[in-house]
Write an enzyme that holds these catalytic residues in place. Structure first.
Site, short mmCIF file in Angstrom:
data_model
loop_
_atom_site.label_atom_id
_atom_site.label_comp_id
_atom_site.label_asym_id
_atom_site.label_seq_id
_atom_site.Cartn_x
_atom_site.Cartn_y
_atom_site.Cartn_z
N LYS A 1 56.26 26.91 24.57
CA LYS A 1 57.23 26.05 23.86
C LYS A 1 56.67 25.63 22.51
CE LYS A 1 59.45 24.34 28.03
NZ LYS A 1 59.48 23.36 29.11
N GLN B 1 57.51 17.70 30.66
CA GLN B 1 57.50 18.88 31.54
C GLN B 1 57.53 18.47 33.00
OE1 GLN B 1 57.76 22.04 30.48
NE2 GLN B 1 57.67 22.86 32.54
N ASP C 1 66.32 18.05 26.76
CA ASP C 1 66.41 18.75 28.05
C ASP C 1 67.78 18.52 28.69
OD1 ASP C 1 64.35 20.36 29.01
OD2 ASP C 1 63.07 18.65 29.47
N1 GUN Z 1 60.38 22.59 34.40
C1 GUN Z 1 61.02 23.75 34.64
N2 GUN Z 1 62.02 23.93 33.77
C2 GUN Z 1 62.01 22.87 32.94
C3 GUN Z 1 62.79 22.51 31.81
O1 GUN Z 1 63.73 23.18 31.40
N3 GUN Z 1 62.44 21.34 31.22
C4 GUN Z 1 61.42 20.56 31.67
N4 GUN Z 1 61.17 19.42 31.03
N5 GUN Z 1 60.68 20.87 32.71
C5 GUN Z 1 60.98 22.03 33.33
#
Ligand code: GUN
Length: 293
Positions: free
Chosen positions: A53, A97, A120
């Site tokens: 990311k 995350q 998100d």
């Molecule tokens: N863990 C797995 N997929 C995601 C996501 O799209 N965003 C976040 N913050 N954590 C995740």
């Protein structure tokens, strides 16, 4: 194989180029899009996601702010960090995350994120806005799936869709987006009876259950579009001991019947980060509009 392969890498590249253009336009106006990425603990899969990311952000002209905290971080410390990021005008998006280490309350953390920075789309306000048809942040993976459907020329209007899985991250928002796009949607979960007969009727199948090759190719309606969100690591076989990445759909058999299908890897996976950056730049555009007043 009959199905057309929907190339997620190529579409994600296109989205990232669009994001980079928007980010460059913002920078020219003195607004640098900023994305705070919060990782708590040392989960290896999460570390890889977070690194990807941050790299993709930098490449698109989005400034990543890394906050890597030890697994011993307390709820109070995490909430204090979120509060600081909420108040920081250089931060347009906040991503915490998931999953969080045991002992931390993810729901409370998500609720603490300002809905204005909820890139998100997990905050209850974002969820409510999505189901209400109001503008707001939409979770990145389902948004990526909608973009793949559009790029594949699939218009969900009037089609039967099945979403396999009901997580807050994928299944539920996916259902909301398909309903908003006028599909007739069935959501599969652990208590659903007779999944094969539901899949056999479906024009669009979105598999997001996290079980390797759970959806059998023979269930797929001829001509259906199949979107595979799954990423399951299995023993690669052949005695080499290598791990192999497979989706939630039995790919080769499904591709015999579908008209279009996403591969794993190279399908939905690359889209998630691209849409995260897109959400962040949208947030920065809103900041630019506010500060221009
Ligand atoms: N863990 C797995 N997929 C995601 C996501 O799209 N965003 C976040 N913050 N954590 C995740």
């Amino acid at each position: 194989m009959n199905a057309r392969i929907i190339d997620g890498k190529q579409v994600a590249q296109k989205v990232r180029q669009e994001v980079a253009q928007s980010a460059a336009a913002l920078r020219a106006r003195g607004v640098v899009p900023g994305l705070a990425v919060v990782l708590v603990g040392e989960d290896p899969a999460s570390q890889v996601y977070v690194r990807n990311k941050e790299k993709a952000a930098r490449e698109a002209g989005v400034e990543p702010f890394d906050h890597h905290l030890p697994a011993t971080t307390t709820q109070r410390e995490l909430l204090d960090l979120v509060a600081r990021l909420n108040a920081d005008p250089t931060v347009d998006g906040i991503l915490v995350q998931l999953p969080l280490p045991r002992g931390l309350d993810a729901t409370a953390v998500i609720e603490a994120i300002s809905p204005d920075k909820d890139v998100d789309g997990f905050h209850p306000q974002s969820v409510g806005r999505l189901w209400s048809g109001l503008p707001g942040f939409v979770p990145c993976t389902p948004l990526g799936v909608m973009r793949l459907l559009a790029e594949a020329g699939v218009q969900p209007d009037g089609l039967d869709a099945v979403v396999i899985g009901r997580s807050n991250i994928v299944g539920k928002p996916m259902a909301a987006l398909l309903v908003a796009a006028n599909a007739t949607v069935t959501v599969y979960h652990s208590k659903t009876r007779d999944l094969p007969s539901i899949v056999r009727r479906a024009d669009i199948v979105v598999a997001a259950i996290g079980r390797a090759e759970f959806v059998r190719g023979e269930w797929i309606k001829p001509g259906a579009t199949v979107i595979d969100v799954g990423m399951n690591r299995i023993d690669g076989g052949g005695g080499g001991g290598g791990a192999k990445l497979v989706g939630d759909v039995e790919f080769a058999a499904a591709a015999e019947r579908a008209s279009a299908i996403t591969p794993v890897p190279g399908g939905v996976g690359p889209m998630t980060i691209a849409l995260l950056l897109s959400n962040t730049v949208r947030s920065a555009e809103r900041r630019a509009a506010r500060t221009a007043d």
